[in-house]
Scaffold this active site. Structure first.
Site, PDB file in Angstrom:
ATOM      1  NE  ARG A 253       3.118  19.039   2.729  1.00  0.00           N
ATOM      2  CZ  ARG A 253       2.404  19.974   3.494  1.00  0.00           C
ATOM      3  NH1 ARG A 253       1.810  18.486   3.780  1.00  0.00           N
ATOM      4  NH2 ARG A 253       2.610  20.969   4.104  1.00  0.00           N
ATOM      5  CG  HIS A 254       8.730  21.383   3.262  1.00  0.00           C
ATOM      6  ND1 HIS A 254       8.205  21.520   4.753  1.00  0.00           N
ATOM      7  CD2 HIS A 254       7.945  21.321   2.770  1.00  0.00           C
ATOM      8  CE1 HIS A 254       7.027  22.209   4.482  1.00  0.00           C
ATOM      9  NE2 HIS A 254       6.838  22.031   3.445  1.00  0.00           N
ATOM     10  CG  ASN A 260       4.711  23.107   8.407  1.00  0.00           C
ATOM     11  OD1 ASN A 260       4.922  22.556   7.356  1.00  0.00           O
ATOM     12  ND2 ASN A 260       3.639  23.936   6.896  1.00  0.00           N
ATOM     13  NE  ARG A 304       7.908  25.962   3.160  1.00  0.00           N
ATOM     14  CZ  ARG A 304       8.181  27.147   2.844  1.00  0.00           C
ATOM     15  NH1 ARG A 304       8.650  27.662   2.864  1.00  0.00           N
ATOM     16  NH2 ARG A 304       6.633  27.245   2.024  1.00  0.00           N
ATOM     17  CD  GLU A 324       3.225  25.459  -1.192  1.00  0.00           C
ATOM     18  OE1 GLU A 324       2.679  25.000  -2.835  1.00  0.00           O
ATOM     19  OE2 GLU A 324       2.279  25.043  -0.684  1.00  0.00           O
ATOM     20  CG  HIS A 389       7.152  24.064  -1.043  1.00  0.00           C
ATOM     21  ND1 HIS A 389       7.649  24.429  -0.407  1.00  0.00           N
ATOM     22  CD2 HIS A 389       7.626  23.880  -1.273  1.00  0.00           C
ATOM     23  CE1 HIS A 389       8.569  24.726   0.052  1.00  0.00           C
ATOM     24  NE2 HIS A 389       9.184  24.606  -1.348  1.00  0.00           N
TER      25      HIS A 389
END
Ligand code: ATP
Ligand code: F6P
Length: 453
Positions: A253-254, A260, A304, A324, A389
Protein backbone atom coordinates in the site's frame (compact mmCIF):
# COMPACT_ATOMS: atom_id res chain seq x y z
CA UNK A 1 -18.27 -12.84 -32.91
CA UNK A 2 -16.02 -10.54 -34.91
CA UNK A 3 -17.14 -6.96 -35.33
CA UNK A 4 -16.50 -4.92 -38.47
CA UNK A 5 -13.47 -3.38 -36.78
CA UNK A 6 -11.95 -6.83 -36.34
CA UNK A 7 -12.41 -6.92 -32.55
CA UNK A 8 -14.43 -9.52 -30.70
CA UNK A 9 -17.84 -8.18 -29.77
CA UNK A 10 -19.01 -8.99 -26.25
CA UNK A 11 -22.33 -10.80 -26.13
CA UNK A 12 -24.55 -8.71 -23.91
CA UNK A 13 -27.60 -9.80 -21.97
CA UNK A 14 -30.75 -8.93 -23.91
CA UNK A 15 -32.77 -6.35 -21.97
CA UNK A 16 -36.44 -7.42 -22.13
CA UNK A 17 -38.63 -4.70 -23.64
CA UNK A 18 -40.30 -2.70 -20.92
CA UNK A 19 -37.46 -3.22 -18.41
CA UNK A 20 -36.64 0.13 -16.83
CA UNK A 21 -33.30 1.46 -18.06
CA UNK A 22 -32.24 2.99 -14.76
CA UNK A 23 -28.65 3.00 -13.61
CA UNK A 24 -28.35 -0.02 -11.38
CA UNK A 25 -27.09 0.19 -7.78
CA UNK A 26 -26.79 -3.57 -7.74
CA UNK A 27 -23.71 -4.80 -9.50
CA UNK A 28 -24.18 -7.41 -12.16
CA UNK A 29 -21.98 -10.38 -12.93
CA UNK A 30 -19.21 -10.26 -15.48
CA UNK A 31 -22.02 -9.05 -17.72
CA UNK A 32 -20.49 -9.89 -21.05
CA UNK A 33 -21.53 -13.40 -21.90
CA UNK A 34 -24.90 -14.72 -22.94
CA UNK A 35 -26.60 -16.01 -19.80
CA UNK A 36 -27.07 -19.54 -21.11
CA UNK A 37 -23.47 -20.08 -22.30
CA UNK A 38 -22.08 -23.46 -21.24
CA UNK A 39 -18.61 -24.45 -22.35
CA UNK A 40 -16.67 -27.66 -21.84
CA UNK A 41 -12.95 -26.95 -22.07
CA UNK A 42 -11.41 -30.26 -23.14
CA UNK A 43 -7.72 -30.57 -22.22
CA UNK A 44 -5.58 -32.55 -24.71
CA UNK A 45 -1.98 -33.71 -24.45
CA UNK A 46 0.52 -36.26 -23.22
CA UNK A 47 1.09 -36.62 -19.45
CA UNK A 48 3.23 -33.95 -17.70
CA UNK A 49 2.38 -31.21 -20.21
CA UNK A 50 0.87 -28.91 -17.59
CA UNK A 51 -2.78 -29.70 -18.35
CA UNK A 52 -3.90 -29.89 -14.71
CA UNK A 53 -1.95 -26.78 -13.86
CA UNK A 54 -3.54 -24.85 -16.73
CA UNK A 55 -7.00 -26.16 -15.74
CA UNK A 56 -6.52 -25.06 -12.15
CA UNK A 57 -5.35 -21.57 -13.16
CA UNK A 58 -8.28 -21.07 -15.54
CA UNK A 59 -10.76 -22.09 -12.81
CA UNK A 60 -9.15 -19.65 -10.34
CA UNK A 61 -9.19 -16.82 -12.90
CA UNK A 62 -12.83 -17.44 -13.83
CA UNK A 63 -13.88 -17.80 -10.19
CA UNK A 64 -12.25 -14.45 -9.44
CA UNK A 65 -14.38 -12.96 -12.24
CA UNK A 66 -17.51 -14.65 -10.75
CA UNK A 67 -17.83 -17.05 -13.68
CA UNK A 68 -18.77 -20.44 -12.22
CA UNK A 69 -16.16 -22.96 -13.32
CA UNK A 70 -15.15 -26.44 -12.19
CA UNK A 71 -12.55 -29.03 -13.15
CA UNK A 72 -13.46 -32.67 -13.75
CA UNK A 73 -10.19 -34.56 -13.44
CA UNK A 74 -10.43 -38.04 -14.98
CA UNK A 75 -7.31 -39.14 -13.04
CA UNK A 76 -9.23 -38.66 -9.80
CA UNK A 77 -12.13 -40.78 -11.08
CA UNK A 78 -9.67 -43.46 -12.24
CA UNK A 79 -8.05 -43.55 -8.80
CA UNK A 80 -11.36 -44.79 -7.36
CA UNK A 81 -10.97 -48.05 -9.35
CA UNK A 82 -7.14 -48.09 -9.73
CA UNK A 83 -5.41 -46.03 -7.02
CA UNK A 84 -1.76 -46.88 -7.78
CA UNK A 85 -1.38 -48.08 -11.38
CA UNK A 86 1.94 -49.00 -13.01
CA UNK A 87 2.82 -47.94 -16.56
CA UNK A 88 1.35 -51.20 -18.00
CA UNK A 89 -2.11 -50.08 -16.93
CA UNK A 90 -1.86 -47.36 -19.62
CA UNK A 91 -0.80 -49.74 -22.41
CA UNK A 92 -3.70 -49.82 -24.89
CA UNK A 93 -3.20 -53.56 -25.45
CA UNK A 94 -4.19 -54.04 -21.78
CA UNK A 95 -7.94 -54.72 -22.17
CA UNK A 96 -8.79 -54.45 -18.47
CA UNK A 97 -6.84 -51.20 -18.22
CA UNK A 98 -8.72 -49.85 -21.25
CA UNK A 99 -12.08 -50.79 -19.70
CA UNK A 100 -11.30 -49.10 -16.37
CA UNK A 101 -9.93 -45.97 -18.05
CA UNK A 102 -13.00 -45.69 -20.22
CA UNK A 103 -15.23 -46.09 -17.12
CA UNK A 104 -13.37 -43.23 -15.40
CA UNK A 105 -13.80 -40.94 -18.43
CA UNK A 106 -17.52 -41.77 -18.61
CA UNK A 107 -18.02 -41.08 -14.90
CA UNK A 108 -16.29 -37.68 -15.26
CA UNK A 109 -18.35 -36.69 -18.32
CA UNK A 110 -21.60 -37.88 -16.65
CA UNK A 111 -20.85 -35.76 -13.56
CA UNK A 112 -19.97 -32.78 -15.73
CA UNK A 113 -23.27 -33.04 -17.59
CA UNK A 114 -25.15 -33.33 -14.28
CA UNK A 115 -23.30 -30.25 -13.01
CA UNK A 116 -24.39 -28.23 -16.03
CA UNK A 117 -27.95 -29.59 -15.74
CA UNK A 118 -28.09 -28.43 -12.10
CA UNK A 119 -27.98 -24.97 -13.64
CA UNK A 120 -25.19 -23.06 -11.95
CA UNK A 121 -22.19 -23.93 -14.13
CA UNK A 122 -20.75 -21.91 -17.02
CA UNK A 123 -17.37 -23.50 -17.77
CA UNK A 124 -16.34 -27.09 -17.05
CA UNK A 125 -12.81 -28.28 -17.65
CA UNK A 126 -12.46 -31.91 -18.61
CA UNK A 127 -8.94 -32.61 -17.44
CA UNK A 128 -7.57 -35.78 -19.03
CA UNK A 129 -5.14 -36.61 -21.83
CA UNK A 130 -8.00 -36.96 -24.40
CA UNK A 131 -5.15 -37.88 -26.68
CA UNK A 132 -6.95 -39.80 -29.45
CA UNK A 133 -9.33 -38.56 -32.12
CA UNK A 134 -11.72 -41.30 -31.16
CA UNK A 135 -11.93 -40.07 -27.55
CA UNK A 136 -12.42 -36.46 -28.69
CA UNK A 137 -15.17 -37.46 -31.10
CA UNK A 138 -16.99 -39.23 -28.26
CA UNK A 139 -16.72 -36.14 -26.00
CA UNK A 140 -17.94 -33.98 -28.88
CA UNK A 141 -21.02 -36.17 -29.37
CA UNK A 142 -21.87 -36.15 -25.64
CA UNK A 143 -21.53 -32.34 -25.47
CA UNK A 144 -23.44 -31.75 -28.73
CA UNK A 145 -26.33 -33.84 -27.40
CA UNK A 146 -26.55 -31.56 -24.34
CA UNK A 147 -26.08 -28.26 -26.21
CA UNK A 148 -22.71 -27.68 -24.50
CA UNK A 149 -20.06 -25.81 -26.54
CA UNK A 150 -16.59 -27.33 -26.64
CA UNK A 151 -13.18 -25.67 -26.60
CA UNK A 152 -10.21 -28.03 -26.97
CA UNK A 153 -6.96 -26.90 -25.37
CA UNK A 154 -3.96 -28.94 -26.47
CA UNK A 155 -0.65 -28.51 -24.67
CA UNK A 156 2.28 -29.79 -26.76
CA UNK A 157 5.81 -29.78 -25.48
CA UNK A 158 8.92 -31.51 -26.79
CA UNK A 159 11.40 -29.92 -24.40
CA UNK A 160 12.82 -33.06 -22.72
CA UNK A 161 14.42 -31.15 -19.83
CA UNK A 162 11.18 -29.35 -19.00
CA UNK A 163 9.21 -32.60 -19.08
CA UNK A 164 11.76 -34.29 -16.83
CA UNK A 165 11.62 -31.42 -14.35
CA UNK A 166 7.79 -31.52 -14.47
CA UNK A 167 7.93 -35.23 -13.59
CA UNK A 168 10.26 -34.60 -10.68
CA UNK A 169 8.36 -31.53 -9.50
CA UNK A 170 4.82 -32.90 -9.45
CA UNK A 171 4.56 -36.51 -10.61
CA UNK A 172 6.79 -38.32 -8.10
CA UNK A 173 4.62 -36.86 -5.31
CA UNK A 174 1.34 -37.77 -7.05
CA UNK A 175 -1.06 -40.03 -5.10
CA UNK A 176 -0.46 -42.57 -7.94
CA UNK A 177 2.99 -43.22 -6.41
CA UNK A 178 2.10 -42.95 -2.74
CA UNK A 179 4.86 -44.38 -0.54
CA UNK A 180 7.10 -45.24 -3.51
CA UNK A 181 10.72 -44.42 -4.23
CA UNK A 182 10.81 -41.14 -6.24
CA UNK A 183 13.39 -42.45 -8.70
CA UNK A 184 11.34 -45.55 -9.47
CA UNK A 185 8.22 -43.39 -9.70
CA UNK A 186 9.93 -41.08 -12.24
CA UNK A 187 11.03 -44.09 -14.33
CA UNK A 188 7.53 -45.58 -14.27
CA UNK A 189 6.05 -42.20 -15.24
CA UNK A 190 8.37 -42.00 -18.25
CA UNK A 191 7.13 -45.46 -19.28
CA UNK A 192 3.56 -44.26 -18.83
CA UNK A 193 4.28 -41.38 -21.24
CA UNK A 194 5.77 -43.88 -23.76
CA UNK A 195 2.53 -45.87 -23.69
CA UNK A 196 0.54 -42.73 -24.40
CA UNK A 197 2.93 -41.73 -27.21
CA UNK A 198 2.09 -44.97 -29.08
CA UNK A 199 -1.51 -43.81 -29.64
CA UNK A 200 -1.34 -40.00 -29.27
CA UNK A 201 -2.90 -38.06 -32.14
CA UNK A 202 -2.42 -34.30 -32.14
CA UNK A 203 -5.37 -32.16 -33.23
CA UNK A 204 -5.01 -31.72 -37.00
CA UNK A 205 -6.79 -30.73 -40.24
CA UNK A 206 -9.47 -33.38 -40.07
CA UNK A 207 -10.63 -31.82 -36.79
CA UNK A 208 -10.73 -28.33 -38.29
CA UNK A 209 -14.47 -28.06 -37.60
CA UNK A 210 -13.66 -28.00 -33.86
CA UNK A 211 -12.95 -24.95 -31.73
CA UNK A 212 -9.43 -25.32 -30.42
CA UNK A 213 -6.24 -23.71 -29.24
CA UNK A 214 -2.87 -25.42 -29.41
CA UNK A 215 -0.24 -24.18 -26.98
CA UNK A 216 3.16 -25.25 -28.24
CA UNK A 217 6.18 -25.20 -25.91
CA UNK A 218 4.49 -23.05 -23.26
CA UNK A 219 3.10 -20.41 -25.58
CA UNK A 220 6.14 -20.05 -27.93
CA UNK A 221 3.63 -20.77 -30.64
CA UNK A 222 -0.17 -20.65 -30.32
CA UNK A 223 -2.58 -21.95 -32.96
CA UNK A 224 -6.20 -20.87 -32.67
CA UNK A 225 -9.12 -22.30 -34.62
CA UNK A 226 -12.78 -21.24 -34.79
CA UNK A 227 -13.11 -19.33 -31.54
CA UNK A 228 -16.82 -18.60 -31.39
CA UNK A 229 -17.79 -16.27 -28.59
CA UNK A 230 -16.57 -13.71 -26.11
CA UNK A 231 -16.04 -16.05 -23.18
CA UNK A 232 -14.05 -18.51 -25.30
CA UNK A 233 -11.90 -15.64 -26.52
CA UNK A 234 -11.25 -14.51 -22.91
CA UNK A 235 -10.10 -18.02 -21.94
CA UNK A 236 -7.86 -18.27 -25.00
CA UNK A 237 -6.35 -14.84 -24.39
CA UNK A 238 -5.64 -15.80 -20.78
CA UNK A 239 -3.95 -19.05 -21.90
CA UNK A 240 -1.81 -17.15 -24.39
CA UNK A 241 -0.43 -14.97 -21.62
CA UNK A 242 0.70 -17.71 -19.23
CA UNK A 243 4.40 -18.42 -18.79
CA UNK A 244 6.49 -20.66 -16.53
CA UNK A 245 9.43 -18.38 -15.76
CA UNK A 246 10.09 -18.09 -12.06
CA UNK A 247 9.28 -14.64 -10.75
CA UNK A 248 7.69 -12.77 -7.84
CA UNK A 249 5.12 -10.04 -7.45
CA UNK A 250 5.51 -7.49 -4.66
CA UNK A 251 2.52 -5.62 -3.27
CA UNK A 252 2.55 -2.57 -1.02
CA UNK A 253 0.00 0.00 0.00
CA UNK A 254 1.10 3.63 -0.25
CA UNK A 255 2.75 5.16 2.82
CA UNK A 256 0.37 6.51 5.44
CA UNK A 257 -1.59 9.48 4.04
CA UNK A 258 -3.05 12.57 5.69
CA UNK A 259 -6.53 11.13 5.00
CA UNK A 260 -5.50 7.93 6.78
CA UNK A 261 -4.58 10.09 9.81
CA UNK A 262 -7.92 11.90 9.80
CA UNK A 263 -9.85 8.69 9.16
CA UNK A 264 -11.27 9.93 5.84
CA UNK A 265 -11.74 7.54 2.92
CA UNK A 266 -10.91 8.09 -0.75
CA UNK A 267 -9.55 11.46 -1.84
CA UNK A 268 -6.16 12.33 -3.24
CA UNK A 269 -4.20 13.31 -0.14
CA UNK A 270 -0.43 13.60 0.28
CA UNK A 271 1.46 11.11 2.38
CA UNK A 272 2.09 11.99 6.04
CA UNK A 273 5.55 12.37 7.62
CA UNK A 274 5.45 8.70 8.59
CA UNK A 275 4.32 7.87 5.05
CA UNK A 276 7.33 9.79 3.78
CA UNK A 277 9.58 7.76 6.09
CA UNK A 278 8.12 4.57 4.56
CA UNK A 279 8.72 5.91 1.03
CA UNK A 280 12.37 6.48 1.94
CA UNK A 281 12.68 3.03 3.52
CA UNK A 282 10.96 1.18 0.66
CA UNK A 283 14.01 0.89 -1.67
CA UNK A 284 15.96 -0.86 1.09
CA UNK A 285 13.03 -3.18 1.89
CA UNK A 286 12.68 -4.09 -1.79
CA UNK A 287 16.40 -4.72 -2.12
CA UNK A 288 16.27 -7.00 0.92
CA UNK A 289 13.50 -9.03 -0.67
CA UNK A 290 14.38 -8.91 -4.39
CA UNK A 291 18.18 -8.63 -4.37
CA UNK A 292 19.52 -7.48 -7.73
CA UNK A 293 16.50 -8.57 -9.75
CA UNK A 294 15.17 -6.04 -12.24
CA UNK A 295 11.65 -4.92 -11.35
CA UNK A 296 9.06 -2.70 -12.89
CA UNK A 297 7.04 -0.56 -10.48
CA UNK A 298 3.34 0.03 -11.06
CA UNK A 299 1.48 2.77 -9.18
CA UNK A 300 -2.00 4.26 -9.41
CA UNK A 301 -2.49 7.80 -10.70
CA UNK A 302 -3.11 9.13 -7.17
CA UNK A 303 -0.50 11.21 -5.37
CA UNK A 304 -0.03 8.93 -2.37
CA UNK A 305 1.20 5.97 -4.45
CA UNK A 306 3.39 8.08 -6.73
CA UNK A 307 4.97 9.81 -3.72
CA UNK A 308 5.56 6.43 -2.04
CA UNK A 309 7.29 4.97 -5.10
CA UNK A 310 9.42 7.99 -5.96
CA UNK A 311 12.69 6.79 -4.40
CA UNK A 312 12.58 3.41 -6.15
CA UNK A 313 15.13 3.32 -8.95
CA UNK A 314 13.26 1.15 -11.39
CA UNK A 315 11.14 1.75 -14.45
CA UNK A 316 7.70 3.02 -13.36
CA UNK A 317 4.22 2.88 -14.86
CA UNK A 318 1.07 4.67 -13.66
CA UNK A 319 -2.25 2.85 -14.07
CA UNK A 320 -5.67 4.47 -13.69
CA UNK A 321 -7.01 0.94 -13.13
CA UNK A 322 -5.00 0.82 -9.88
CA UNK A 323 -6.77 3.86 -8.36
CA UNK A 324 -8.60 3.17 -5.08
CA UNK A 325 -12.20 1.92 -5.06
CA UNK A 326 -14.37 4.95 -5.84
CA UNK A 327 -16.52 5.69 -2.80
CA UNK A 328 -18.79 8.10 -4.74
CA UNK A 329 -20.80 10.46 -2.50
CA UNK A 330 -18.92 9.10 0.54
CA UNK A 331 -15.53 10.18 -0.77
CA UNK A 332 -13.79 12.27 1.90
CA UNK A 333 -16.03 11.12 4.78
CA UNK A 334 -15.02 9.05 7.80
CA UNK A 335 -16.76 5.72 8.46
CA UNK A 336 -18.60 7.37 11.40
CA UNK A 337 -19.88 10.15 9.12
CA UNK A 338 -21.06 7.60 6.57
CA UNK A 339 -22.92 5.68 9.31
CA UNK A 340 -24.59 8.91 10.35
CA UNK A 341 -25.41 10.38 6.95
CA UNK A 342 -26.13 7.15 5.04
CA UNK A 343 -27.17 4.61 7.74
CA UNK A 344 -28.97 2.31 5.28
CA UNK A 345 -25.99 2.23 2.96
CA UNK A 346 -23.62 1.64 5.82
CA UNK A 347 -25.61 -1.41 6.87
CA UNK A 348 -25.98 -2.71 3.31
CA UNK A 349 -22.22 -2.53 2.85
CA UNK A 350 -21.63 -4.55 6.00
CA UNK A 351 -24.23 -7.12 4.89
CA UNK A 352 -22.62 -7.70 1.50
CA UNK A 353 -19.40 -5.75 1.18
CA UNK A 354 -18.30 -7.41 -2.07
CA UNK A 355 -21.43 -6.43 -3.98
CA UNK A 356 -22.28 -3.12 -2.33
CA UNK A 357 -21.79 -0.23 -4.74
CA UNK A 358 -21.30 3.25 -3.22
CA UNK A 359 -23.81 5.85 -4.46
CA UNK A 360 -22.09 7.24 -7.54
CA UNK A 361 -19.11 4.98 -6.94
CA UNK A 362 -17.95 1.39 -7.12
CA UNK A 363 -18.25 -2.03 -5.48
CA UNK A 364 -15.47 -4.57 -5.00
CA UNK A 365 -17.09 -6.50 -7.84
CA UNK A 366 -16.73 -3.44 -10.11
CA UNK A 367 -13.08 -3.12 -9.07
CA UNK A 368 -12.32 -6.74 -9.99
CA UNK A 369 -13.68 -6.15 -13.48
CA UNK A 370 -11.53 -3.07 -13.99
CA UNK A 371 -8.51 -4.96 -12.62
CA UNK A 372 -8.82 -7.76 -15.17
CA UNK A 373 -6.36 -6.14 -17.63
CA UNK A 374 -3.94 -5.71 -14.71
CA UNK A 375 -4.13 -9.43 -13.94
CA UNK A 376 -3.64 -10.27 -17.61
CA UNK A 377 -0.58 -8.02 -17.78
CA UNK A 378 0.75 -9.51 -14.52
CA UNK A 379 0.45 -13.00 -16.00
CA UNK A 380 2.51 -11.90 -19.01
CA UNK A 381 5.14 -10.12 -16.93
CA UNK A 382 8.04 -11.17 -14.74
CA UNK A 383 9.04 -9.24 -11.56
CA UNK A 384 6.56 -6.47 -10.75
CA UNK A 385 6.17 -4.28 -7.67
CA UNK A 386 2.71 -2.73 -7.26
CA UNK A 387 2.23 0.27 -4.98
CA UNK A 388 -1.50 0.72 -4.61
CA UNK A 389 -4.46 1.05 -2.24
CA UNK A 390 -6.24 -1.07 0.37
CA UNK A 391 -9.23 -2.29 -1.69
CA UNK A 392 -7.19 -2.77 -4.87
CA UNK A 393 -4.51 -4.72 -3.07
CA UNK A 394 -7.19 -6.97 -1.55
CA UNK A 395 -8.57 -7.78 -5.02
CA UNK A 396 -5.15 -8.54 -6.55
CA UNK A 397 -4.17 -10.62 -3.53
CA UNK A 398 -7.47 -12.53 -3.74
CA UNK A 399 -6.68 -13.55 -7.33
CA UNK A 400 -3.26 -15.01 -6.47
CA UNK A 401 -4.25 -16.56 -3.14
CA UNK A 402 -7.72 -17.73 -4.24
CA UNK A 403 -9.55 -15.89 -1.47
CA UNK A 404 -13.37 -16.15 -1.72
CA UNK A 405 -15.50 -13.05 -2.28
CA UNK A 406 -17.13 -13.23 1.17
CA UNK A 407 -13.70 -12.84 2.76
CA UNK A 408 -11.58 -10.73 0.40
CA UNK A 409 -13.08 -7.27 1.22
CA UNK A 410 -12.56 -7.93 4.93
CA UNK A 411 -8.89 -8.90 4.76
CA UNK A 412 -6.51 -6.90 6.92
CA UNK A 413 -3.73 -5.38 4.81
CA UNK A 414 -1.53 -3.22 7.05
CA UNK A 415 0.24 -0.06 5.92
CA UNK A 416 4.06 -0.01 5.74
CA UNK A 417 4.34 -3.69 4.87
CA UNK A 418 5.78 -5.25 1.73
CA UNK A 419 4.10 -8.47 0.57
CA UNK A 420 6.00 -10.84 -1.74
CA UNK A 421 4.02 -13.43 -3.73
CA UNK A 422 5.87 -16.18 -5.60
CA UNK A 423 3.68 -18.37 -7.83
CA UNK A 424 4.67 -22.07 -7.86
CA UNK A 425 3.16 -24.98 -9.80
CA UNK A 426 0.15 -25.57 -7.55
CA UNK A 427 0.36 -22.78 -4.96
CA UNK A 428 1.63 -19.26 -4.29
CA UNK A 429 4.21 -18.63 -1.56
CA UNK A 430 3.68 -15.50 0.54
CA UNK A 431 6.22 -13.54 2.59
CA UNK A 432 5.63 -10.29 4.48
CA UNK A 433 8.27 -7.70 5.40
CA UNK A 434 7.32 -5.02 7.91
CA UNK A 435 9.08 -1.65 7.65
CA UNK A 436 8.91 -0.96 11.38
CA UNK A 437 7.58 2.55 10.79
CA UNK A 438 4.38 3.18 12.75
CA UNK A 439 1.15 3.92 10.87
CA UNK A 440 -2.55 4.09 11.71
CA UNK A 441 -4.69 1.04 11.03
CA UNK A 442 -7.33 1.73 8.39
CA UNK A 443 -9.01 -1.61 8.98
CA UNK A 444 -12.66 -1.54 10.00
CA UNK A 445 -14.27 -4.69 11.30
CA UNK A 446 -17.80 -5.61 10.25
CA UNK A 447 -20.32 -3.76 12.41
CA UNK A 448 -17.77 -1.35 13.90
CA UNK A 449 -17.27 2.40 13.46
CA UNK A 450 -13.56 2.05 14.14
CA UNK A 451 -11.67 5.28 13.72
CA UNK A 452 -8.34 4.99 11.99
CA UNK A 453 -5.79 4.81 14.80
P1 ATP B 1 -1.21 -35.73 -16.39
O1 ATP B 1 -1.69 -36.05 -17.76
O2 ATP B 1 -0.33 -36.75 -15.79
O3 ATP B 1 -2.31 -35.32 -15.46
P2 ATP B 1 -0.60 -32.92 -16.79
O4 ATP B 1 -0.41 -32.60 -18.23
O5 ATP B 1 -1.91 -32.56 -16.17
O6 ATP B 1 -0.23 -34.43 -16.53
P3 ATP B 1 0.53 -31.30 -14.70
O7 ATP B 1 0.28 -32.14 -13.49
O8 ATP B 1 -0.32 -30.10 -14.84
O9 ATP B 1 0.56 -32.18 -16.02
O10 ATP B 1 2.08 -30.87 -14.74
C1 ATP B 1 2.45 -29.78 -14.05
C2 ATP B 1 3.84 -29.37 -14.51
O11 ATP B 1 3.81 -28.90 -15.87
C3 ATP B 1 4.29 -28.24 -13.65
O12 ATP B 1 5.60 -28.52 -13.22
C4 ATP B 1 4.22 -27.02 -14.57
O13 ATP B 1 5.24 -26.11 -14.25
C5 ATP B 1 4.41 -27.61 -15.95
N1 ATP B 1 3.70 -26.90 -17.04
C6 ATP B 1 2.76 -25.95 -16.95
N2 ATP B 1 2.36 -25.52 -18.16
C7 ATP B 1 3.06 -26.23 -19.07
C8 ATP B 1 3.09 -26.28 -20.50
N3 ATP B 1 2.30 -25.45 -21.23
N4 ATP B 1 3.93 -27.15 -21.10
C9 ATP B 1 4.71 -27.97 -20.36
N5 ATP B 1 4.74 -27.98 -19.01
C10 ATP B 1 3.93 -27.13 -18.36
O1 F6P C 1 -8.99 4.12 4.29
C1 F6P C 1 -8.14 3.83 3.23
C2 F6P C 1 -8.89 3.31 2.01
O2 F6P C 1 -7.95 3.07 0.99
C3 F6P C 1 -10.02 4.25 1.49
O3 F6P C 1 -9.58 5.27 0.62
C4 F6P C 1 -10.97 3.26 0.83
O4 F6P C 1 -12.29 3.76 0.64
C5 F6P C 1 -10.93 2.12 1.83
O5 F6P C 1 -9.60 2.08 2.33
C6 F6P C 1 -11.27 0.79 1.23
O6 F6P C 1 -11.38 -0.14 2.28
P1 F6P C 1 -12.85 -0.66 2.78
O7 F6P C 1 -13.39 -1.26 1.52
O8 F6P C 1 -12.53 -1.66 3.88
O9 F6P C 1 -13.70 0.47 3.26
Amino acid sequence: IMGEDGYFQPQMRKVPTGELMQPSRKTNGYGVQAEDTRICVVMVGLPARGKSLIAQKVVRYLGWLSIPAKTFNVGQYRRSNTPTPTAEFFDTSNAEGERLRRAAAEAAVDDMIRWFAAGSGTIAILDATNSTKDRRRWIQERCDAEGIETLYVESKCDDGDLIMSNILEVKTTSPDYKGQDPEKAAQDFRNRIKNYEKVYETIDEDESDMTYVKLINVGKQVIINRIQDYLQSRVVYYLMNLHLKSRSIWLSRHGESNFNLSGQIGGDADISDRGEAYARRLPELVKQSAGDRQLTVWTSTLKRTIQTARFLEYEKLEWKALDELDSGVCDGLTYAEIAEQYPEDFKQRDDDKYNYRYLGGESYRDVVIRLEPIIMELERSENILIVTHQAILRCIYAYFMNVPQERSPWMEVPLHTLIKLTPKAYSTIEERLKADIPAVSTFREKGSLAKHQ
